[in-house]
Design a protein around this motif. Structure first.
Motif, short mmCIF file in Angstrom:
data_model
loop_
_atom_site.label_atom_id
_atom_site.label_comp_id
_atom_site.label_asym_id
_atom_site.label_seq_id
_atom_site.Cartn_x
_atom_site.Cartn_y
_atom_site.Cartn_z
N MET A 42 0.84 -1.21 0.00
CA MET A 42 0.00 0.00 0.00
C MET A 42 0.87 1.26 0.00
SD MET A 42 -3.34 -0.84 2.37
CE MET A 42 -2.62 -1.91 3.61
N ALA A 43 2.01 1.18 0.71
CA ALA A 43 2.95 2.32 0.70
C ALA A 43 3.50 2.55 -0.71
CB ALA A 43 4.09 2.06 1.68
N LEU A 44 3.77 1.48 -1.44
CA LEU A 44 4.26 1.63 -2.81
C LEU A 44 3.19 2.22 -3.72
CD1 LEU A 44 6.38 -1.64 -3.26
CD2 LEU A 44 7.16 0.68 -2.77
N ASP A 45 1.92 1.89 -3.45
CA ASP A 45 0.83 2.56 -4.17
C ASP A 45 0.88 4.06 -3.93
OD1 ASP A 45 -0.33 0.37 -5.44
OD2 ASP A 45 -1.77 -0.01 -3.82
N LEU A 46 1.14 4.45 -2.68
CA LEU A 46 1.17 5.88 -2.33
C LEU A 46 2.35 6.59 -3.00
CD1 LEU A 46 0.32 5.63 1.50
CD2 LEU A 46 -1.18 6.49 -0.31
N ILE A 47 3.52 5.94 -3.01
CA ILE A 47 4.71 6.56 -3.61
C ILE A 47 4.59 6.56 -5.13
CG2 ILE A 47 7.22 6.38 -3.85
CD1 ILE A 47 7.25 4.96 -1.12
N ASP A 48 4.12 5.46 -5.68
CA ASP A 48 3.84 5.33 -7.12
C ASP A 48 5.07 5.64 -7.99
OD1 ASP A 48 2.29 4.64 -9.28
OD2 ASP A 48 1.42 6.65 -9.53
N GLN A 49 6.18 4.97 -7.71
CA GLN A 49 7.39 5.10 -8.53
C GLN A 49 7.76 3.71 -9.03
OE1 GLN A 49 10.41 7.20 -6.28
NE2 GLN A 49 9.05 8.95 -5.92
N SER A 50 7.75 3.54 -10.36
CA SER A 50 7.78 2.21 -10.96
C SER A 50 9.07 1.44 -10.72
CB SER A 50 7.52 2.31 -12.46
OG SER A 50 8.53 3.11 -13.08
N ASP A 51 10.16 2.13 -10.36
CA ASP A 51 11.42 1.41 -10.15
C ASP A 51 11.54 0.83 -8.74
OD1 ASP A 51 11.73 3.95 -8.98
OD2 ASP A 51 13.91 3.85 -9.19
N LEU A 52 10.59 1.11 -7.88
CA LEU A 52 10.57 0.50 -6.55
C LEU A 52 9.88 -0.87 -6.64
CD1 LEU A 52 9.61 3.47 -4.20
CD2 LEU A 52 11.71 2.11 -4.06
N LYS A 53 10.54 -1.89 -6.15
CA LYS A 53 9.98 -3.24 -6.19
C LYS A 53 10.13 -3.91 -4.83
CE LYS A 53 9.10 -3.11 -10.63
NZ LYS A 53 7.70 -3.06 -11.13
N LEU A 54 9.12 -4.70 -4.46
CA LEU A 54 9.21 -5.53 -3.27
C LEU A 54 9.56 -6.94 -3.72
CD1 LEU A 54 8.85 -6.04 -0.22
CD2 LEU A 54 6.45 -6.55 -0.68
N VAL A 55 10.73 -7.42 -3.31
CA VAL A 55 11.17 -8.77 -3.65
C VAL A 55 10.83 -9.68 -2.49
CG1 VAL A 55 13.15 -10.24 -4.15
CG2 VAL A 55 13.00 -7.95 -5.17
N ILE A 56 10.00 -10.68 -2.76
CA ILE A 56 9.61 -11.68 -1.75
C ILE A 56 10.40 -12.95 -2.04
CG2 ILE A 56 7.73 -13.08 -0.84
CD1 ILE A 56 5.81 -10.81 -1.60
N VAL A 57 11.21 -13.37 -1.08
CA VAL A 57 12.08 -14.53 -1.27
C VAL A 57 11.47 -15.73 -0.56
CG1 VAL A 57 14.41 -15.45 -1.03
CG2 VAL A 57 14.08 -12.97 -1.28
N GLY A 58 11.14 -16.74 -1.32
CA GLY A 58 10.62 -17.97 -0.72
C GLY A 58 9.11 -18.09 -0.86
N GLY A 59 8.39 -17.06 -0.42
CA GLY A 59 6.94 -17.11 -0.52
C GLY A 59 6.32 -18.02 0.52
N SER A 60 4.98 -18.11 0.47
CA SER A 60 4.24 -18.88 1.46
C SER A 60 4.04 -20.32 1.01
CB SER A 60 2.87 -18.23 1.70
OG SER A 60 2.08 -19.06 2.55
N PRO A 61 4.43 -21.30 1.85
CA PRO A 61 4.19 -22.70 1.52
C PRO A 61 2.86 -23.20 2.07
CG PRO A 61 5.55 -22.60 3.46
CD PRO A 61 5.22 -21.16 3.10
N TYR A 62 2.12 -22.30 2.73
CA TYR A 62 0.96 -22.74 3.51
C TYR A 62 -0.36 -22.63 2.75
CZ TYR A 62 4.59 -21.65 6.92
OH TYR A 62 5.79 -21.56 7.58
N ASP A 63 -0.50 -21.64 1.89
CA ASP A 63 -1.78 -21.38 1.26
C ASP A 63 -1.56 -20.56 -0.01
OD1 ASP A 63 -1.24 -18.78 2.19
OD2 ASP A 63 -2.33 -19.12 4.05
N ASN A 64 -2.63 -19.91 -0.50
CA ASN A 64 -2.53 -19.13 -1.74
C ASN A 64 -2.36 -17.64 -1.47
OD1 ASN A 64 -5.07 -18.58 -0.73
ND2 ASN A 64 -6.06 -18.53 -2.74
N TYR A 65 -1.80 -17.28 -0.32
CA TYR A 65 -1.68 -15.86 0.04
C TYR A 65 -0.80 -15.12 -0.97
CZ TYR A 65 -1.06 -11.71 2.95
OH TYR A 65 -1.03 -10.41 3.43
N ASP A 66 0.25 -15.76 -1.48
CA ASP A 66 1.10 -15.13 -2.50
C ASP A 66 0.26 -14.72 -3.71
OD1 ASP A 66 3.18 -15.70 -0.86
OD2 ASP A 66 4.18 -17.11 -2.17
N ASP A 67 -0.64 -15.61 -4.13
CA ASP A 67 -1.48 -15.32 -5.30
C ASP A 67 -2.39 -14.13 -5.05
OD1 ASP A 67 -0.33 -17.49 -6.59
OD2 ASP A 67 -1.88 -18.88 -5.89
#
Length: 391
Positions: free
Chosen positions: A234-259
């Motif tokens: 949501m903070a990235l929505d507020l800043i709205d600068q396309s070169d900012l990326k959130l890198v998630i390493v590993g992801g969730s093995p438990y459910d479809n929360y990543d999706d």
């Protein structure tokens, strides 16, 4: 002295998920520092094969069925592999602490329990009650997939909490857990020789993992709603600068929360797969900022996020929320915001990137703090006293 660390789940969805990066393996490394012989024994509930042993620490993973009553058939097999002078049970669960205490009755070996989470916090905490009707109780016991066949059912966790007092020593890593269970504070130690920023070149790491040209915020872990990843997005929505990326390493093995996250915020997210523990320093080197945006929840108050010391050890600016022990762990070497506050995250990210040199200098201070207080050596110093106590 030989120490047997008992782990209730060594599978890829349990302690095996992060290999040598999670608490039982950190305990093993620290115990080796004080000249203990160490073995890790436990169950592999989902994988046909357990984790591979290292030259320093043998790992015995007993394949088992994930549910009662079939699970019980594998318990005698585990007993046959517990050979330590001290039994170190990881987590307040019957398949770890319960088995350790049963072994103590047979062998007389002292038992330590390590508590790194409040397991009941995900199921109502102190308010949780199990009061089924007779009909429901029979269904929960006998029906295929019945609730009481789950070895981690909340009622079993509640029973396990009552066994903590039977242990010869208790180790914990946060003030919240100490206030609840007592015990000796043993920090989550980081291997600061492996996690050494001098060994990696950040730009090259970004090139190697397809992250070149972006300003990288990194979350090296499994997203869950209470971990606050949505607040960063949501903070990235507020800043709205396309070169900012959130890198998630590993992801969730438990459910479809990543999706769910990808569906709503996919333009901000880059997903990397799960990597072996020895590769993580190179991954973290690619980050400009490590984010640990925990929400205020009973589970997060009890946790010592390993992501904090990932970033600290690698001299990265760490942006985290004021939850639990996080302010104490970071001291004045990180950037703190209130939980559940995308606006504060956005403002702080702007501040960091306006003068990244200042932020990186703070990261160097964080590394020094990590070496002094949150290294494997610091962990070993405390464990030496614990071992003296139980023996």
């Amino acid at each position: 002295m030989k120490v047997s660390i008992i782990v209730s789940d060594l599978s890829s969805q349990g302690a095996g998920r992060w290999g040598g990066a999670v608490r039982p393996f950190l305990l093993a490394k620290a115990l080796k520092k004080i000249d203990c012989e160490v073995e890790i024994v436990g169950f592999s509930r989902r994988d046909k094969e357990g984790l591979s042993s290292s030259p320093d620490v043998p790992i015995i993973a007993i394949p088992t069925h994930p549910s009662y009553p079939k699970f019980l058939a594998s318990v005698p097999k585990l007993f046959g592999h517990i050979t330590g002078d001290v039994i170190y049970a990881y987590k307040v669960k019957l398949p770890s602490l319960g088995i350790a205490l049963l072994h103590k009755i047979k062998s007389g070996c002292p038992v330590i329990v390590d508590i790194d989470d409040w397991e009941l916090s995900w199921n109502g905490g102190d308010e949780y009650q199990y009061k089924p009707s007779i009909f429901q109780l029979l269904k929960d016991i006998l029906e295929p997939g019945g609730a009481l066949q789950n070895t981690d059912h909340s009622i079993y966790l509640k029973w396990a909490e009552k066994l903590v007092a039977k242990a010869d020593a208790v180790t914990i890593h946060t003030r919240f857990l100490q206030s609840r269970f007592g015990g000796i504070m043993v920090p989550n130690g980081k291997d600061t020789t492996l996690f050494d920023p001098g060994r990696y070149e950040p730009h090259q790491s970004r090139v190697n993992y397809g992250l070149e040209g972006y300003r990288i915020l990194m979350f090296p872990g499994a997203p869950r709603p209470y971990k606050g990843v949505e607040d960063v997005l949501m903070a990235l929505d507020l800043i709205d600068q396309s070169d900012l990326k959130l890198v998630i390493v590993g992801g969730s093995p438990y459910d479809n929360y990543d999706d769910i996250l990808m569906e709503k915020w996919g333009r901000w997210i880059i997903k990397l797969p799960n990597f072996p523990a020895e590769k993580m320093p190179e991954i973290v080197a690619a980050a400009h900022v490590i984010v640990v945006p925990q929400r205020d929840h009973p589970a997060t108050r009890a946790q010592f996020p390993l992501k904090l010391t990932d970033g600290m050890a690698m001299a990265k600016p760490v942006l985290a929320s004021r939850v639990g022990d996080i302010p104490e762990i970071l001291g004045d070497t990180g950037y703190l915001v209130e939980p559940n506050s995308p606006e504060q995250i956005a403002d702080t990210l702007k501040l960091i990137f306006e003068d990244l040199d200042v932020a990186n200098h703070r990261g160097l201070q964080a590394r020094q703090r990590c070496v002094e207080l949150y290294s494997i050596e610091a962990m070993a110093n405390v464990l030496s006293n614990v071992m003296d106590q139980v023996m």
